[in-house]
Write an enzyme that holds these catalytic residues in place. Structure first.
Site, mmCIF file in Angstrom:
data_model
loop_
_atom_site.group_PDB
_atom_site.id
_atom_site.type_symbol
_atom_site.label_atom_id
_atom_site.label_comp_id
_atom_site.label_asym_id
_atom_site.label_seq_id
_atom_site.Cartn_x
_atom_site.Cartn_y
_atom_site.Cartn_z
ATOM 1 N N CYS A 122 21.110 -38.008 54.497
ATOM 2 C CA CYS A 122 20.617 -36.638 54.414
ATOM 3 C C CYS A 122 20.575 -36.233 52.936
ATOM 4 O O CYS A 122 21.563 -36.409 52.225
ATOM 5 C CB CYS A 122 21.530 -35.708 55.191
ATOM 6 N N ASP A 124 21.640 -39.402 58.655
ATOM 7 C CA ASP A 124 20.838 -38.921 59.770
ATOM 8 C C ASP A 124 20.497 -40.130 60.624
ATOM 9 O O ASP A 124 20.203 -41.213 60.099
ATOM 10 C CB ASP A 124 19.540 -38.264 59.274
#
Length: 115
Positions: free
Chosen positions: A29, A37
């Site tokens: 991220c 993520d």
């Protein structure tokens, strides 16, 4: 961003649609989330002259593990890399980010007729 070209091979003469799916795609991220993520990825394409070699696709996907990138930029980067590698008749990418903070995000790029 990953720079290694993806490998390809000659497409068979028949009309076909190829689909790749994985839930093993991760990227960092770029914001203050503090972790990776996780994504579910679907790639569908109708080849013109070439098909995408799956091992090189897997290597490309693995290269994003340590990359700080948004879902929008990741979907676009994958789309452009595949487009450059095989110049398909049609190409569609669906990238679903795992729920975080109660929000799900999906990014779609390309020919939605392949959905």
């Amino acid at each position: 961003m990953p720079e290694k070209d993806m490998e390809r091979f000659e497409a068979p003469p028949s009309e076909q649609v190829t689909t790749f799916e994985t839930d093993e795609l991760t990227a960092l991220c770029p914001f203050d989330f503090g972790g990776p993520d996780h994504y579910t990825l679907v790639i569908k394409y109708e080849p013109a002259d070439y098909c995408l070699e799956s091992r090189s696709l897997k290597q490309r996907l693995e290269s994003y593990r340590d990359e700080e990138i948004t879902a929008e930029r990741l979907a676009d980067a994958l789309y452009r890399a595949i487009e450059d590698a095989i110049v398909p008749e049609r190409l569609y990418i669906r990238l679903e980010q795992a729920r975080r903070g109660g929000i799900e995000e999906t990014v779609e790029v390309g020919d939605r007729a392949l959905c």
